[in-house]
Design an enzyme around this catalytic site. Structure first.
Site, short mmCIF file in Angstrom:
data_model
loop_
_atom_site.label_atom_id
_atom_site.label_comp_id
_atom_site.label_asym_id
_atom_site.label_seq_id
_atom_site.Cartn_x
_atom_site.Cartn_y
_atom_site.Cartn_z
N LYS A 42 0.86 -1.08 0.00
CA LYS A 42 0.10 -0.11 0.17
C LYS A 42 0.92 1.29 0.00
O LYS A 42 0.33 2.27 -0.32
CB LYS A 42 -0.89 -0.03 1.36
N GLY A 43 2.10 1.13 0.27
CA GLY A 43 2.87 2.20 0.67
C GLY A 43 3.06 3.34 -0.48
O GLY A 43 3.47 4.64 -0.34
N GLU A 98 7.78 2.08 -6.19
CA GLU A 98 7.85 1.60 -5.13
C GLU A 98 8.10 3.00 -4.18
O GLU A 98 8.91 3.86 -4.49
CB GLU A 98 9.09 0.67 -5.10
N ASP A 99 7.55 2.70 -2.83
CA ASP A 99 7.78 3.88 -1.91
C ASP A 99 9.39 3.94 -1.33
O ASP A 99 10.05 4.89 -1.47
CB ASP A 99 7.03 3.74 -0.80
N ASP A 102 14.79 -0.71 0.71
CA ASP A 102 15.53 -0.87 2.25
C ASP A 102 16.62 -2.23 1.98
O ASP A 102 17.58 -1.94 1.36
CB ASP A 102 14.63 -0.91 3.08
N LYS A 131 17.64 3.56 1.03
CA LYS A 131 18.35 3.53 1.93
C LYS A 131 19.49 2.58 1.67
O LYS A 131 19.70 1.37 1.94
CB LYS A 131 17.70 3.10 2.96
N PHE A 152 13.82 5.37 10.16
CA PHE A 152 12.53 4.63 9.94
C PHE A 152 11.63 6.00 9.63
O PHE A 152 11.30 6.76 10.57
CB PHE A 152 11.75 3.85 11.22
N ASP A 159 3.99 3.78 6.26
CA ASP A 159 3.20 3.55 7.45
C ASP A 159 4.21 2.95 8.57
O ASP A 159 5.15 2.49 8.43
CB ASP A 159 2.03 2.41 7.43
N ARG A 165 0.15 7.01 7.18
CA ARG A 165 -0.02 6.99 5.81
C ARG A 165 -0.45 8.49 5.15
O ARG A 165 -0.03 8.66 4.02
CB ARG A 165 -0.71 5.73 5.26
P1 5GP Z 1 12.77 -4.31 1.93
O1 5GP Z 1 12.24 -5.48 1.46
O2 5GP Z 1 13.64 -3.45 0.61
O3 5GP Z 1 13.63 -4.25 3.02
O4 5GP Z 1 11.76 -3.05 2.07
C1 5GP Z 1 10.89 -2.63 1.14
C2 5GP Z 1 9.60 -2.06 2.07
O5 5GP Z 1 9.84 -2.07 3.66
C3 5GP Z 1 8.88 -0.91 1.68
O6 5GP Z 1 8.14 -1.13 0.62
C4 5GP Z 1 8.40 -0.47 3.06
O7 5GP Z 1 7.11 -1.05 3.10
C5 5GP Z 1 9.24 -1.11 4.20
N1 5GP Z 1 10.18 0.05 4.75
C6 5GP Z 1 11.42 0.09 4.60
N2 5GP Z 1 12.06 0.97 5.19
C7 5GP Z 1 11.01 1.70 5.64
C8 5GP Z 1 10.77 3.04 6.31
O8 5GP Z 1 11.68 3.68 6.74
N3 5GP Z 1 9.61 3.26 6.80
C9 5GP Z 1 8.49 2.51 6.52
N4 5GP Z 1 7.15 3.04 6.84
N5 5GP Z 1 8.37 1.32 5.69
C10 5GP Z 1 9.81 1.08 5.31
MG MG Z 2 5.03 -0.97 4.69
#
Ligand code: 5GP
Ligand code: MG
Length: 179
Positions: A42-43, A98-99, A102, A131, A152, A159, A165
């Site tokens: 949803k992000g 994508e939002d 990470d 990041k 974060f 969220d 959100r």
């Molecule tokens: P990854 O799979 O790359 O570790 O994480 C991606 C997902 O983790 C993003 O789509 C998001 O939903 C969540 N995420 C990663 N870092 C953050 C952050 O700083 N804040 C929030 N709200 N969600 C994050």
């Molecule tokens: Mg999320």
């Protein structure tokens, strides 16, 4: 809601300006292509809504939904596909919206799934936030709004436990909210 925010990282105006720039860049790069924008729910819903209106070439849209975080602040490492593409993207130019990137676990899962099972002509990634320090899996985004340090963040679609959100800006959450 706003009392849980330690500081504002990007204001509404800063977000608007950067999203317009990304839109202009994507418009240039996808002229004469068959673009389909895929929003990762949803992000990314807020980013998608603004970005798609900043793109001035024909574009179809679709949505995917994955879950990996539950109510925590770092990935559990397993991605669950909750909603797959509803459109046939074979031979099309897919740009995943994508939002935040990470660890890379979510996007590498989506990239491999789409490329392997859907056969797009091309596959690209547009992430609003990156990041890079946190990367565990190799993922190269094609468009990045902002590179951010390891904190974060919430707001503008992002969220914590389904809250924040609807904040119109992006802020750093007070650690006491999640610790
Ligand atoms: P990854 O799979 O790359 O570790 O994480 C991606 C997902 O983790 C993003 O789509 C998001 O939903 C969540 N995420 C990663 N870092 C953050 C952050 O700083 N804040 C929030 N709200 N969600 C994050
Ligand atoms: Mg999320």
């Amino acid at each position: 809601m706003e009392q849980d925010i330690q500081s504002v990282l990007y204001s509404e105006a800063q977000l608007r300006e950067r999203v317009q720039e990304l839109g202009r860049q994507i418009t240039e790069d996808y002229r004469d292509r068959d673009l389909i924008l895929v929003c990762v729910l949803k992000g990314s819903c807020v980013f998608m809504a603004d970005l798609m209106r900043a793109i001035r070439v024909n574009a179809a849209i679709d949505f995917m939904c994955v879950s990996s975080y539950g109510a925590g602040t770092s990935t559990r490492g397993a991605v669950q596909l909750i909603k797959d593409l509803g459109t046939d993207v074979a031979g099309k130019d897919v740009l995943l919206v994508e939002d935040i990137l990470d660890s890379g676990v979510t996007l590498s899962f989506l990239r491999d799934h789409i490329i392997r099972s859907r056969g797009p002509a091309s596959f690209g990634i547009c992430t609003l936030f990156d990041k890079p320090e946190r990367r565990r899996v190799d993922v190269q985004p094609d468009y990045v709004g902002f590179v951010i340090p390891d904190a974060f963040i919430v707001g503008y679609g992002l969220d914590y436990a389904e809250r924040y959100r609807n904040l119109p800006y992006v802020g750093i959450l007070k650690p006491e909210v999640y610790s």
